[in-house]
Scaffold this active site. Structure first.
Site, PDB file in Angstrom:
ATOM      1  N   SER A   1       0.839  -1.198   0.000  1.00 25.36           N
ATOM      2  CA  SER A   1       0.000   0.000   0.000  1.00 25.36           C
ATOM      3  C   SER A   1       0.875   1.248   0.000  1.00 25.36           C
ATOM      4  O   SER A   1       2.067   1.191   0.322  1.00 25.36           O
ATOM      5  CB  SER A   1      -0.929   0.002   1.213  1.00 25.36           C
ATOM      6  OG  SER A   1      -1.767  -1.143   1.206  1.00 25.36           O
ATOM      7  N   THR A   2       0.268   2.382  -0.286  1.00 27.90           N
ATOM      8  CA  THR A   2       1.020   3.610  -0.561  1.00 27.90           C
ATOM      9  C   THR A   2       1.797   4.135   0.635  1.00 27.90           C
ATOM     10  O   THR A   2       3.014   4.323   0.563  1.00 27.90           O
ATOM     11  CB  THR A   2       0.062   4.701  -1.071  1.00 27.90           C
ATOM     12  OG1 THR A   2      -0.538   4.260  -2.286  1.00 27.90           O
ATOM     13  CG2 THR A   2       0.803   6.011  -1.319  1.00 27.90           C
TER      14      THR A   2
END
Length: 746
Positions: free
Chosen positions: A219-220
């Site tokens: 995820s970011t």
């Protein structure tokens, strides 16, 4: 396009305009027939305040408790009245009772305010004495570390700070400079000769790896923090885009600054590259990197300048911003480390998936951005001065209505207090429900699903996570394991979790169309790594091979430090702390000339449309029997990227971004919403005075907690807050007594 960068960077939403933390708490005041008001919330508030826990209290907590500061200890929410101070006689009429009651509250609040002022003065005196002691004994006492590795790092940092090479572009002197560009959500297979000629040429002719392996979860926010700290998410603490911290008693939602997104309490794990650089005399500037806006972590702690996130900023403006930093005349005011962030491909991937004209247009747009960046560096003759590192944080997978698990089919959501993560789901049950019972219920209901669905979803207790994830395991296996929910549902790549309610609200069409966050070793989750510049020339210039083996993104931090000749802080990468040299870009780590990928893209058990015809990756590293030689395709980059960017920006900037799920979408009770406080002029006035006094307390708290690094700044803040508070109190006290009758009528 003319851009003024002298003032604050433009933003869509002024994200630092946060509510006070105490706005989240509304205390109850219940009136009994003859017993006055009683506050029943004190114990509840104490349990919510992690500083009340012995294990978290520490030295500062003891100081706070000694002075019984209401704001720090939770004692602000006290009983409004008692039977001794407010009694009702049978002979009293209603008006008299009402008047007596109003004045009793006012007198109580004035008394409470006076007590608070006295305590604040006592704290101020103590604080000033403490400052004198700190100055006398030298602030370095507060920053000493008992960890031998940290001592080695401090010694290395001191040595590196003394050595600065000076390079020239023939007109100006420069210190060695590195620019790292993150293309969020950009998969290596997106590059091909026709859509992305600039990146194609970099992949063919410059340095890099076939792919980079993101950290789990892919995820970011976890991966951007890993890229610049060298730590796994479970070691640096940003364990997901969304999660609940049971020690802080707070929710983290990366897209919401008012719900943890820029709360410093969440960001204390690891040392970001800009702090490492600052400690060793290297200037940095940050353009929208996740975490850089957090007070005390990015802002005012390392970088010369920090640009706040603006998801709709034009890519041409990003290039102008970076070049503006490089064009400064004074070498000592020019950043040597520049970080910039491009959200475009991630935004379009979420909205449209991994295929279609919208995404291909976005790829052309981003490629022109890279082309313009390279062209501007070339125009300034900086090819032998500036290192350009292009990375991504993760890839992207397509979603489908045919690959859904409904969470409410396998668990009673009434039993779940918090949901962490997405697309993998961590479940935190209410304490009244045992974990074993919840796990058993989940397994039993899961067993009733179709076999096809069951095989694509995996249920884990936290301690049972596979070791290769570096996520979960035993309680103390990773520093921030306590931030991970005790039970998890992990889908295979391309599979999603929702609820029947959510699906109905989305008109039975699952969105977003593209998702990441899955197993970090999946082909579709792979990240990008490309580089050019003198650092890479020096490391690999003696060979004709410009590619290294695939690697984990925990190595990037050491590489950035190495490129700037600074010593890295302790991290999970493979660089040697004793030499501070990254082993990543090395002749010992070269990609074999005959290397081919044993896995084909997209490597999933379902059919999907994708955009990887003639992918540069396949031209270089597909299995030999199917591989074409890369030299068979000759591609020229765009000679006028600025004109292309301008034409693309007019159409692409009008496309709205996709709304992503958040924890409150799935639980039955929202933990993000704040109750609206009742309005009362007298309460509001006293509240303003209390807030002003709290400013002094905040400044003093900065003196205590930041004495080692920021003593002078904290004292200045204390003086400013104290200087303005006195005037405010006098004005407001006059207003309080002058307008008391009006307030009571209100």
């Amino acid at each position: 396009m003319s851009i003024n960068y002298q003032g604050p960077h433009p933003v869509d939403v002024p994200i630092t305009d946060l509510d006070d933390a105490e706005d989240d708490i509304i205390y109850r005041e219940n009136l009994g027939n003859n017993s006055g008001y009683q506050d029943n919330s004190q114990n509840f508030l104490n349990s919510m305040d992690y500083e009340h826990q012995d294990s978290q209290q520490g030295f500062m907590g003891k100081i706070r408790n000694y002075f019984n500061n209401p704001r720090l200890s939770g004692g602000r929410y006290t009983s409004v009245a008692s039977t001794d101070s407010f009694e009702i006689d049978d002979d009293d009429d209603d008006d008299e009772v009402a008047n007596r009651f109003a004045f009793d509250i006012r007198d109580y609040k004035i008394k409470r305010l006076n007590d608070k002022l006295n305590k604040t003065i006592a704290i101020l005196v103590f604080g000033l004495l403490l400052v004198i002691v700190i100055i006398f004994f030298n602030k370095s006492w507060f920053t000493s570390s008992s960890v031998e590795e940290d001592k080695e790092y401090a010694s290395m940092a001191s040595q590196h700070k003394k050595v600065k090479q000076v390079l020239s572009n023939t007109t100006h002197d420069f210190y060695p400079t590195t620019i790292i560009v993150s293309l969020d959500g950009f998969h290596p297979h997106y590059i091909n000769p026709y859509l992305t000629p600039s990146l194609h040429n970099m992949m063919i002719n410059d340095y890099g790896a076939p792919y980079m392996i993101p950290s789990f979860p892919s995820s970011t926010f976890p991966n951007h923090w890993t890229l610049i700290t060298g730590l796994h998410p479970s070691e640096h603490g940003i364990v997901g885009n969304t999660f609940f911290d049971p020690v802080l008693k707070k929710q983290f939602v990366n897209t919401d600054p008012k719900v943890g997104g820029i709360d410093p309490d969440f960001w204390q794990g690891g040392e970001p590259i800009w702090q490492t650089a600052f400690k060793q005399g290297v200037n940095s500037a940050v353009h929208m990197w996740p975490g850089s806006e957090v007070p005390g972590i990015g802002i005012a702690n390392g970088p010369m300048e920090v640009d706040r996130y603006n998801g709709s900023e034009l890519l041409s403006s990003k290039v102008a911003r970076v070049m503006g930093w490089l064009d400064r005349d004074d070498i000592n005011k020019r950043p040597e480390l520049i970080l910039t962030y491009v959200p475009t491909i991630d935004q379009f991937g979420h909205k449209f998936g991994i295929s279609g004209k919208n995404l291909t247009d976005a790829l052309k747009y981003v490629d022109d951005f890279v082309d313009l960046m390279q062209m501007e560096l070339k125009n300034r003759n900086l090819r032998d001065v500036v290192n350009l590192v292009i990375v991504s944080d993760h890839g992207m997978a397509p979603t489908s209505n045919d690959r859904l698990l409904f969470l409410d089919d396998v668990i009673d959501l009434q039993k779940i207090e918090h949901i962490d993560g997405w697309p993998l789901f961590g479940l935190r049950p209410y304490k009244k429900h045992s974990l074993d019972d919840i796990y058993k219920e989940l397994k039993e209901k899961f067993a009733t699903l179709s076999q096809d669905l069951q095989k694509h979803y995996h249920i884990y207790k936290l301690e049972d996570f596979p070791k290769q994830y570096n996520f979960g395991g035993s309680k103390n296996e990773h520093k921030f394991n306590y931030r991970l929910a005790p039970i998890w549902i992990v889908p295979d790549v391309g599979y999603s979790i929702t609820t029947h309610k959510q699906h109905e609200e989305n008109n039975f069409d699952y969105t977003p169309k593209g998702v990441h966050g899955y197993n970090n070793t999946e082909v579709l989750m792979r990240a990008l790594f490309l580089g050019s510049g003198p650092y890479f020339d020096k490391k690999l210039g003696s060979t004709t091979n410009t590619k290294i083996k695939p690697f984990q993104n925990i190595e990037v931090y050491n590489l950035l430090c190495d490129s700037l000749n600074i010593a890295p802080a302790p991290n999970n990468g493979s660089g040697s702390p004793q030499t501070s040299i990254s082993n990543l870009v090395s002749t010992k780590n070269l990609l074999p000339e005959d290397w081919s990928d044993s896995l084909g893209y997209p490597n999933v058990p379902f059919e999907i449309d994708h955009i990887v015809k003639d992918a540069t990756y396949d031209l270089l590293w597909k299995k030999p029997a199917d591989r074409a030689q890369p030299t068979t395709i000759s591609v020229s980059t765009n000679e006028k990227p600025m004109e292309s960017l301008a034409s693309q920006e007019s159409s692409l900037s009008n496309i709205a971004t996709e709304k992503l799920p958040k924890p409150s979408d799935f639980t039955t009770t929202s933990h993000d919403e704040k109750p609206e406080p009742t309005s009362n002029p007298l309460n509001n006035l006293i509240g303003e005075i209390e807030d002003a006094i709290d400013d002094v307390g905040d400044a003093l708290n900065d003196v205590f907690e930041d004495a080692g690094d920021g003593l002078n700044d904290a004292v200045d803040g204390l003086n400013d807050a104290a200087g303005t508070t006195s005037e405010k109190v006098h004005n407001w006290m006059g207003k309080l007594f002058g307008d008391a009758s009006d307030d009571e009528k209100s």
